[in-house]
Design an enzyme around this catalytic site. Sequence first.
Site, PDB file in Angstrom:
ATOM      1  N   HIS A  36       7.382  -7.066  -2.740  1.00 19.33           N
ATOM      2  CA  HIS A  36       7.262  -6.369  -1.453  1.00 19.33           C
ATOM      3  C   HIS A  36       8.412  -6.759  -0.525  1.00 19.33           C
ATOM      4  O   HIS A  36       8.348  -6.515   0.687  1.00 19.33           O
ATOM      5  CB  HIS A  36       5.920  -6.684  -0.793  1.00 19.33           C
ATOM      6  CG  HIS A  36       4.746  -6.055  -1.475  1.00 19.33           C
ATOM      7  ND1 HIS A  36       4.724  -4.727  -1.845  1.00 19.33           N
ATOM      8  CD2 HIS A  36       3.553  -6.572  -1.881  1.00 19.33           C
ATOM      9  CE1 HIS A  36       3.569  -4.453  -2.439  1.00 19.33           C
ATOM     10  NE2 HIS A  36       2.849  -5.544  -2.468  1.00 19.33           N
ATOM     11  N   LYS A  51       0.810  -1.229   0.000  1.00 21.81           N
ATOM     12  CA  LYS A  51       0.000   0.000   0.000  1.00 21.81           C
ATOM     13  C   LYS A  51       0.842   1.277   0.000  1.00 21.81           C
ATOM     14  O   LYS A  51       0.434   2.309   0.520  1.00 21.81           O
ATOM     15  CB  LYS A  51      -0.983   0.003   1.189  1.00 21.81           C
ATOM     16  CG  LYS A  51      -1.867  -1.237   1.272  1.00 21.81           C
ATOM     17  CD  LYS A  51      -2.528  -1.582  -0.041  1.00 21.81           C
ATOM     18  CE  LYS A  51      -3.467  -0.500  -0.540  1.00 21.81           C
ATOM     19  NZ  LYS A  51      -4.027  -0.802  -1.896  1.00 21.81           N
ATOM     20  N   SER A  52       2.001   1.210  -0.627  1.00 19.68           N
ATOM     21  CA  SER A  52       2.884   2.370  -0.672  1.00 19.68           C
ATOM     22  C   SER A  52       3.008   2.992  -2.055  1.00 19.68           C
ATOM     23  O   SER A  52       3.759   3.954  -2.223  1.00 19.68           O
ATOM     24  CB  SER A  52       4.286   1.990  -0.165  1.00 19.68           C
ATOM     25  OG  SER A  52       4.262   1.658   1.196  1.00 19.68           O
ATOM     26  N   GLY A  53       2.308   2.459  -3.039  1.00 21.38           N
ATOM     27  CA  GLY A  53       2.377   3.008  -4.383  1.00 21.38           C
ATOM     28  C   GLY A  53       3.003   2.060  -5.389  1.00 21.38           C
ATOM     29  O   GLY A  53       3.443   2.494  -6.457  1.00 21.38           O
ATOM     30  N   ALA A  63      -1.258   2.701   6.580  1.00 20.30           N
ATOM     31  CA  ALA A  63      -2.128   1.942   7.494  1.00 20.30           C
ATOM     32  C   ALA A  63      -3.602   2.122   7.153  1.00 20.30           C
ATOM     33  O   ALA A  63      -4.373   1.151   7.180  1.00 20.30           O
ATOM     34  CB  ALA A  63      -1.861   2.368   8.939  1.00 20.30           C
ATOM     35  N   TRP A  78       0.976   1.946  -8.765  1.00 19.40           N
ATOM     36  CA  TRP A  78       1.180   3.215  -9.465  1.00 19.40           C
ATOM     37  C   TRP A  78       2.533   3.213 -10.169  1.00 19.40           C
ATOM     38  O   TRP A  78       2.647   3.580 -11.348  1.00 19.40           O
ATOM     39  CB  TRP A  78       1.110   4.367  -8.460  1.00 19.40           C
ATOM     40  CG  TRP A  78       0.809   5.706  -9.057  1.00 19.40           C
ATOM     41  CD1 TRP A  78       0.695   6.015 -10.381  1.00 19.40           C
ATOM     42  CD2 TRP A  78       0.584   6.920  -8.333  1.00 19.40           C
ATOM     43  NE1 TRP A  78       0.404   7.362 -10.532  1.00 19.40           N
ATOM     44  CE2 TRP A  78       0.335   7.931  -9.298  1.00 19.40           C
ATOM     45  CE3 TRP A  78       0.565   7.245  -6.987  1.00 19.40           C
ATOM     46  CZ2 TRP A  78       0.084   9.250  -8.930  1.00 19.40           C
ATOM     47  CZ3 TRP A  78       0.310   8.562  -6.619  1.00 19.40           C
ATOM     48  CH2 TRP A  78       0.065   9.558  -7.589  1.00 19.40           C
ATOM     49  N   ARG A 134       1.377   6.575   7.937  1.00 19.42           N
ATOM     50  CA  ARG A 134       0.017   6.705   8.454  1.00 19.42           C
ATOM     51  C   ARG A 134      -1.014   6.483   7.349  1.00 19.42           C
ATOM     52  O   ARG A 134      -2.056   5.843   7.566  1.00 19.42           O
ATOM     53  CB  ARG A 134      -0.156   8.093   9.092  1.00 19.42           C
ATOM     54  CG  ARG A 134       0.758   8.299  10.301  1.00 19.42           C
ATOM     55  CD  ARG A 134       0.920   9.756  10.693  1.00 19.42           C
ATOM     56  NE  ARG A 134       1.659  10.505   9.677  1.00 19.42           N
ATOM     57  CZ  ARG A 134       2.113  11.752   9.851  1.00 19.42           C
ATOM     58  NH1 ARG A 134       1.887  12.374  11.009  1.00 19.42           N
ATOM     59  NH2 ARG A 134       2.784  12.379   8.904  1.00 19.42           N
ATOM     60  N   ASP A 162       3.805   8.075   3.239  1.00 20.46           N
ATOM     61  CA  ASP A 162       3.563   8.359   4.662  1.00 20.46           C
ATOM     62  C   ASP A 162       3.015   7.105   5.329  1.00 20.46           C
ATOM     63  O   ASP A 162       1.970   6.578   4.917  1.00 20.46           O
ATOM     64  CB  ASP A 162       2.551   9.507   4.778  1.00 20.46           C
ATOM     65  CG  ASP A 162       2.385  10.022   6.200  1.00 20.46           C
ATOM     66  OD1 ASP A 162       2.383   9.199   7.140  1.00 20.46           O
ATOM     67  OD2 ASP A 162       2.219  11.238   6.368  1.00 20.46           O
TER      68      ASP A 162
END
Length: 324
Positions: free
Chosen positions: A103, A46-48, A128, A51, A125, A123
Amino acid sequence: MSTGRVRCRARFPRAPGEAESWLADSARWDDFEFRSDDIVISAPVKSGTTWTQMICALLVFQRADLPAALTTLSPWLDMRVRPLSAVRAQLDAQRHRRFIKTHTPLDGLPGASGVTYIAVGRDPRDVAISLHHHRANLARDVVLRYLDEPSTEQSAHPSGIASDERETFLQWMANDDSPLDYQYSLRALIRHQNTAWSRRNDPSVVLLHYSDLARDLDGEMKRLADRLGISVAAETWPTLVRAATFSQMREHSDQLAPDERLGLIKDPGKFFRAGTSGGWRNHLTADDLARYLERLTAEASPELIRWLHHGAAGLNGPDSEISA
C-alpha cells in the site's frame, strides 16, 4: 521462471520516511533484492488490491485452484504483523514469478530494471464506504497482539471508529494528517494516486481501475497479461476469468482474504462484500459531495479525477463531468 536478480536502483525518487502507518512501514522495502520479472501491486487500501493479486495469481499459475492461499503467494511486504526476515525468506523461497502486495505509493518504493509496477485506482468515495465495513470486520485485538501494542481503539486508529458509512466518509475526507504518517484519508489516497498517474506512460507501470475490471474483466485481464508478457491458451482463458469474478472469489474467501493466515479478519466472506461501484450514493448528501469535490480538486488534476471516478471511460469527458 526467471531467476535473474537485480539490485535496486532509484528509478522512482523516494521521499524519506515514506509511508509509515500504525500497520505498515515502507522502510521494509529498503535493500529488497528484486528478481528481474517481479510484479509489485501498489494501491491505496480498499482500492482493489486483492482483486489484482487474484488476477496476477491466475495469470501466473494459469489455473483456478491456486497452490496456496493468496496471501501466502503474494504477501504484503510492508505489513508489520510478521517479522520482515520471515516475509523476505518466504519470497526468496518462491520459485514462481513473484507478485508482491504493497500500500506504499510508487515514490516510496525502490525501482529495479525489469520489474512491473501495477497501480490500482478506485472511486475515492467507494473507497471510504468500503473502508467503513473493513474496519468493522478487522480483528483489531489480533492485529495489535501481533504488533505488540496496547489493545485500544485509539492505538488502532487515531480517529476512532465511526458509527456509520457517512461518518466514516466525513472523517476520512477531513483528515489532515500527513500522508507520510497516516494512509487512511482522502489526502493520502490522492497523494498515492498522483504518484501513479504521473508515471502512467512509464513502460514499467500499469494502471488498472476497479470500474474497468467490473465493466470488462475479460478485456482488462487480457490487457494485463499482454503487459506482463504472459500467454494463456484459449481453452484455459474462460476458466481464469470466471475465477476472477467477485462471486467466485467470495466462494473461496477462506483462501483469498488478506488475513496473512493469522486470523486478522473476523469473517473472510464479508471481505468480498460487494464488488460494485457507486455505493456511496446511498450515504452521502449533496453538501457532503460539494465539500468532497472542493477538497479533491485542490489536490488532483481534472484528468486524474475523471479517471478515479470513472476509470478509462472518464478520460475523454469534459472537466464538468468530474462530479458524476
